[in-house]
Design a protein around this motif. Structure first.
Motif, PDB file in Angstrom:
ATOM      1  N   CYS A 163      43.304  44.106  42.871  1.00  0.00           N
ATOM      2  CA  CYS A 163      44.556  44.885  42.153  1.00  0.00           C
ATOM      3  C   CYS A 163      43.310  45.829  41.068  1.00  0.00           C
ATOM      4  O   CYS A 163      42.032  45.576  41.103  1.00  0.00           O
ATOM      5  N   ARG A 196      43.437  47.122  38.243  1.00  0.00           N
ATOM      6  CA  ARG A 196      43.410  46.572  36.998  1.00  0.00           C
ATOM      7  C   ARG A 196      43.220  45.589  36.284  1.00  0.00           C
ATOM      8  O   ARG A 196      42.128  45.079  35.726  1.00  0.00           O
ATOM      9  N   CYS A 197      43.080  44.396  37.014  1.00  0.00           N
ATOM     10  CA  CYS A 197      42.352  43.632  37.450  1.00  0.00           C
ATOM     11  C   CYS A 197      41.447  42.607  38.372  1.00  0.00           C
ATOM     12  O   CYS A 197      40.897  41.068  38.268  1.00  0.00           O
ATOM     13  N   CYS A 201      49.452  41.788  42.166  1.00  0.00           N
ATOM     14  CA  CYS A 201      48.984  40.390  42.286  1.00  0.00           C
ATOM     15  C   CYS A 201      49.117  39.254  41.745  1.00  0.00           C
ATOM     16  O   CYS A 201      50.443  39.364  40.887  1.00  0.00           O
ATOM     17  N   ASN A 217      48.558  38.361  38.365  1.00  0.00           N
ATOM     18  CA  ASN A 217      49.043  38.946  36.527  1.00  0.00           C
ATOM     19  C   ASN A 217      50.191  39.987  37.208  1.00  0.00           C
ATOM     20  O   ASN A 217      49.881  40.796  36.208  1.00  0.00           O
ATOM     21  N   HIS A 260      50.273  43.037  38.320  1.00  0.00           N
ATOM     22  CA  HIS A 260      50.973  43.968  39.192  1.00  0.00           C
ATOM     23  C   HIS A 260      51.212  44.442  39.911  1.00  0.00           C
ATOM     24  O   HIS A 260      50.759  44.452  41.087  1.00  0.00           O
TER      25      HIS A 260
END
Ligand SMILES: [Zn+2]
Length: 141
Positions: A31, A33-34, A56, A58, A60
């Motif tokens: 991901c 983003r994370c 993912c 989380n 996303h």
């Protein structure tokens, strides 16, 4: 925004609805983003592209675009749209896997505009996410 529809897994991409080619769950990258692992939700294709819907841990979402030779092209936006279902259209065995008899009775009563016990409906609503996770159906009561 590109949209993955559940439970059908149709993908709305550039105004067209594409049927899924595969619903395999594979690790398909990280991901942006994370940095968590991305897991595929569905594979679609057009005449010139492969499209992988992925998520993912989380939650996303990303739509990964490849050409037909699997060269990565770009990551695009993705959202998931879950069709809302009326209680009466859902098989009883599915409901019973998550809800008690009293909760099912009162969800149906609420939908039909009949008297129901509020607490049962509150308890049932707290389980809608679990039900959606299991069956890909969002209850609308
Ligand atoms: Zn993430």
């Amino acid at each position: 925004m590109n949209r993955l529809e559940r439970p059908s897994h149709g993908l709305i991409f550039e105004g067209n609805t594409l049927e899924p080619v595969s619903l395999e769950h594979n690790m398909v990258g990280f991901c942006s983003r994370c940095d968590q692992d991305l897991e595929s939700l569905a594979y679609h294709c057009t005449e010139s592209k492969w499209l992988i819907s992925a998520k993912c841990r989380n939650d996303h979402l990303v739509l990964m675009c490849y050409d037909r030779q699997w060269n990565w092209q770009s990551d695009c936006d993705l959202e998931i749209y879950t069709e809302k279902a009326s209680i009466s259209s859902i098989a009883g065995e599915k409901l019973q896997a998550v809800f008690t008899q009293a909760e099912i009775r009162d969800m149906i009563a609420c939908q039909q505009g009949l008297p129901y016990t509020r607490q049962n409906l509150y308890r049932a609503r707290a389980k809608y996410d679990k039900f959606e996770k299991l069956f890909g159906i969002r209850i609308d009561v």
